[in-house]
Design an enzyme around this catalytic site. Structure first.
Site, PDB file in Angstrom:
ATOM      1  N   LYS A  23      -9.316  33.610 -39.240  1.00 48.26           N
ATOM      2  CA  LYS A  23      -8.494  33.652 -40.452  1.00 48.26           C
ATOM      3  C   LYS A  23      -7.272  34.571 -40.267  1.00 48.26           C
ATOM      4  O   LYS A  23      -6.197  34.302 -40.810  1.00 48.26           O
ATOM      5  CB  LYS A  23      -9.334  34.089 -41.655  1.00 48.26           C
ATOM      6  CG  LYS A  23     -10.462  33.110 -42.005  1.00 48.26           C
ATOM      7  CD  LYS A  23      -9.939  31.718 -42.343  1.00 48.26           C
ATOM      8  CE  LYS A  23     -11.010  30.798 -42.894  1.00 48.26           C
ATOM      9  NZ  LYS A  23     -10.513  29.463 -43.257  1.00 48.26           N
ATOM     10  N   TYR A  65     -15.164  34.544 -37.681  1.00 48.96           N
ATOM     11  CA  TYR A  65     -14.488  34.016 -38.877  1.00 48.96           C
ATOM     12  C   TYR A  65     -13.232  34.846 -39.198  1.00 48.96           C
ATOM     13  O   TYR A  65     -12.156  34.295 -39.451  1.00 48.96           O
ATOM     14  CB  TYR A  65     -15.480  34.048 -40.037  1.00 48.96           C
ATOM     15  CG  TYR A  65     -15.006  33.415 -41.317  1.00 48.96           C
ATOM     16  CD1 TYR A  65     -14.891  32.035 -41.432  1.00 48.96           C
ATOM     17  CD2 TYR A  65     -14.698  34.193 -42.432  1.00 48.96           C
ATOM     18  CE1 TYR A  65     -14.472  31.446 -42.620  1.00 48.96           C
ATOM     19  CE2 TYR A  65     -14.289  33.620 -43.625  1.00 48.96           C
ATOM     20  CZ  TYR A  65     -14.184  32.241 -43.718  1.00 48.96           C
ATOM     21  OH  TYR A  65     -13.774  31.665 -44.885  1.00 48.96           O
TER      22      TYR A  65
HETATM   23  P1  NDP Z   1     -17.383  24.109 -47.665  1.00 49.35           P
HETATM   24  O1  NDP Z   1     -18.320  24.428 -46.555  1.00 49.35           O
HETATM   25  O2  NDP Z   1     -17.943  23.851 -49.021  1.00 49.35           O
HETATM   26  O3  NDP Z   1     -16.454  22.850 -47.244  1.00 49.35           O
HETATM   27  C1  NDP Z   1     -15.865  22.787 -45.970  1.00 49.35           C
HETATM   28  C2  NDP Z   1     -15.178  21.452 -45.806  1.00 49.35           C
HETATM   29  O4  NDP Z   1     -14.628  21.378 -44.477  1.00 49.35           O
HETATM   30  C3  NDP Z   1     -16.133  20.265 -45.955  1.00 49.35           C
HETATM   31  O5  NDP Z   1     -15.444  19.206 -46.583  1.00 49.35           O
HETATM   32  C4  NDP Z   1     -16.442  19.905 -44.502  1.00 49.35           C
HETATM   33  O6  NDP Z   1     -16.844  18.556 -44.416  1.00 49.35           O
HETATM   34  C5  NDP Z   1     -15.071  20.161 -43.862  1.00 49.35           C
HETATM   35  N1  NDP Z   1     -15.085  20.351 -42.408  1.00 49.35           N
HETATM   36  C6  NDP Z   1     -15.805  21.244 -41.678  1.00 49.35           C
HETATM   37  N2  NDP Z   1     -15.509  21.112 -40.371  1.00 49.35           N
HETATM   38  C7  NDP Z   1     -14.588  20.122 -40.271  1.00 49.35           C
HETATM   39  C8  NDP Z   1     -13.896  19.523 -39.183  1.00 49.35           C
HETATM   40  N3  NDP Z   1     -14.099  19.916 -37.918  1.00 49.35           N
HETATM   41  N4  NDP Z   1     -13.003  18.529 -39.441  1.00 49.35           N
HETATM   42  C9  NDP Z   1     -12.777  18.115 -40.710  1.00 49.35           C
HETATM   43  N5  NDP Z   1     -13.407  18.645 -41.778  1.00 49.35           N
HETATM   44  C10 NDP Z   1     -14.309  19.628 -41.561  1.00 49.35           C
HETATM   45  O7  NDP Z   1     -16.331  25.305 -47.693  1.00 49.35           O
HETATM   46  P2  NDP Z   1     -15.471  25.971 -48.889  1.00 49.35           P
HETATM   47  O8  NDP Z   1     -15.014  24.941 -49.837  1.00 49.35           O
HETATM   48  O9  NDP Z   1     -16.202  27.163 -49.378  1.00 49.35           O
HETATM   49  O10 NDP Z   1     -14.236  26.547 -48.046  1.00 49.35           O
HETATM   50  C11 NDP Z   1     -13.053  25.808 -47.842  1.00 49.35           C
HETATM   51  C12 NDP Z   1     -12.065  26.693 -47.083  1.00 49.35           C
HETATM   52  O11 NDP Z   1     -11.855  27.906 -47.796  1.00 49.35           O
HETATM   53  C13 NDP Z   1     -12.552  27.092 -45.683  1.00 49.35           C
HETATM   54  O12 NDP Z   1     -11.463  27.124 -44.798  1.00 49.35           O
HETATM   55  C14 NDP Z   1     -13.091  28.486 -45.908  1.00 49.35           C
HETATM   56  O13 NDP Z   1     -13.082  29.250 -44.727  1.00 49.35           O
HETATM   57  C15 NDP Z   1     -12.121  29.008 -46.950  1.00 49.35           C
HETATM   58  N6  NDP Z   1     -12.636  30.134 -47.719  1.00 49.35           N
HETATM   59  C16 NDP Z   1     -13.745  30.011 -48.503  1.00 49.35           C
HETATM   60  C17 NDP Z   1     -14.213  31.104 -49.230  1.00 49.35           C
HETATM   61  C18 NDP Z   1     -15.415  31.045 -50.097  1.00 49.35           C
HETATM   62  O14 NDP Z   1     -15.784  32.104 -50.637  1.00 49.35           O
HETATM   63  N7  NDP Z   1     -16.035  29.901 -50.306  1.00 49.35           N
HETATM   64  C19 NDP Z   1     -13.532  32.406 -49.153  1.00 49.35           C
HETATM   65  C20 NDP Z   1     -12.381  32.418 -48.293  1.00 49.35           C
HETATM   66  C21 NDP Z   1     -11.957  31.316 -47.623  1.00 49.35           C
HETATM   67  P3  NDP Z   1     -17.836  17.983 -43.271  1.00 49.35           P
HETATM   68  O15 NDP Z   1     -18.809  19.092 -42.956  1.00 49.35           O
HETATM   69  O16 NDP Z   1     -18.453  16.797 -43.917  1.00 49.35           O
HETATM   70  O17 NDP Z   1     -16.944  17.633 -42.131  1.00 49.35           O
END
Ligand code: NDP
Length: 244
Positions: free
Chosen positions: A157, A153
């Protein structure tokens, strides 16, 4: 950038940070393209539509070039332009290095970093023609600091931060901007798998003594889209966790 009637694509917007970013842009009067691998439930789409702008859901897996290409074509057929691309789709597959499989390393790199590249690459030509628009890529503080159990991860990033700066330099020639957001610990499905004890330990190490919320990240995305003179930057939204 005045966001009224602009078109904003948010990848990974079926829940969490992505969904909140979609709502924040809709509130500003922008039309929204939601995206996830599967169709987004009607009740979620209705939440974003409640702000009165046009909202469509184009499913695509960001790791699949053909799927991304089709999504970008659908956007131009539907709206004729694309103004803000938020590369938010991301996954985690945590594990200590000596137990991390090649598959788990590659899967995270593929979704987070290659997925971001695919969306930028496929939307670049029409955006070059437009000579306006911006990319906002979701990084993470662990891309700056590294983290135990998150080699895959953190590498993905950190890659996004380097990609962001490179895109910013190349695309500036065509009046496009590219920035990244590096959230710290944000309360979403991604962080809720941590035990309550672990969440308390992490919060204690954050100067502001709490996890951030999705609204605080979404607000930053809107700010980066609206401000036309910021490019190539990574803005941390982390309660002071990584301050120098
Ligand atoms: P979630 O797991 O809640 O949501 C992730 C989203 O990405 C879902 O809508 C999922 O939908 C979608 N997704 C995953 N794989 C794919 C793919 N191959 N193609 C299209 N869509 C995809 O994550 P968060 O909201 O917590 O995180 C969002 C972003 O923020 C991420 O990039 C994460 O790394 C980053 N982030 C989050 C932090 C946190 O503390 N939560 C901290 C730092 C960064 P589905 O599975 O239905 O495809």
């Amino acid at each position: 950038m005045d966001l009224t009637d602009k078109v904003v694509l948010v990848t990974g917007s079926s829940r969490g940070i992505g969904l909140e970013i979609a709502k924040a842009f809709a509130k500003k009067g922008a039309n929204i393209v939601l995206n996830a691998r599967k169709e987004i439930p009607d009740e979620i789409i209705a939440q974003v539509k409640s702000y009165g702008t046009k909202v469509v859901d184009f499913s695509a897996d960001v790791t699949q070039v053909d799927s991304v290409k089709k999504m970008i074509e659908q956007i131009f057929t539907e709206f004729g332009h694309l103004d803000v691309v938020v590369n938010n789709a991301g996954i985690v597959k945590d594990g200590l290095l000596n137990r991390m499989s090649e598959e788990d390393f590659t899967a995270v790199l593929n979704t987070n970093l290659v997925g971001t590249f695919n969306v930028i690459r496929q939307s670049l030509r029409p955006l070059y023609k437009q000579r306006s628009g911006c990319f906002i890529n979701m990084a993470s503080v662990v891309g700056l600091t590294g983290n135990i159990g998150q080699a895959n991860y953190a590498a993905s990033k950190a890659g996004i931060i380097g990609l962001t700066k490179s895109v910013a330099k190349e695309a500036a020639l065509r009046n496009l901007r590219c920035n990244a957001i590096a959230p710290g610990m944000i309360d979403t499905q991604m962080t809720r798998h941590l035990s309550e004890k672990r969440q308390e330990e992490i919060a204690a190490a954050i100067p502001l003594k709490r996890f951030g919320n999705i609204q605080e990240v979404a607000q930053t995305a809107v700010f980066l889209a609206e401000n036309d003179y910021i490019t190539g930057q990574t803005i941390t939204v982390d309660g002071g966790l990584t301050m120098q």
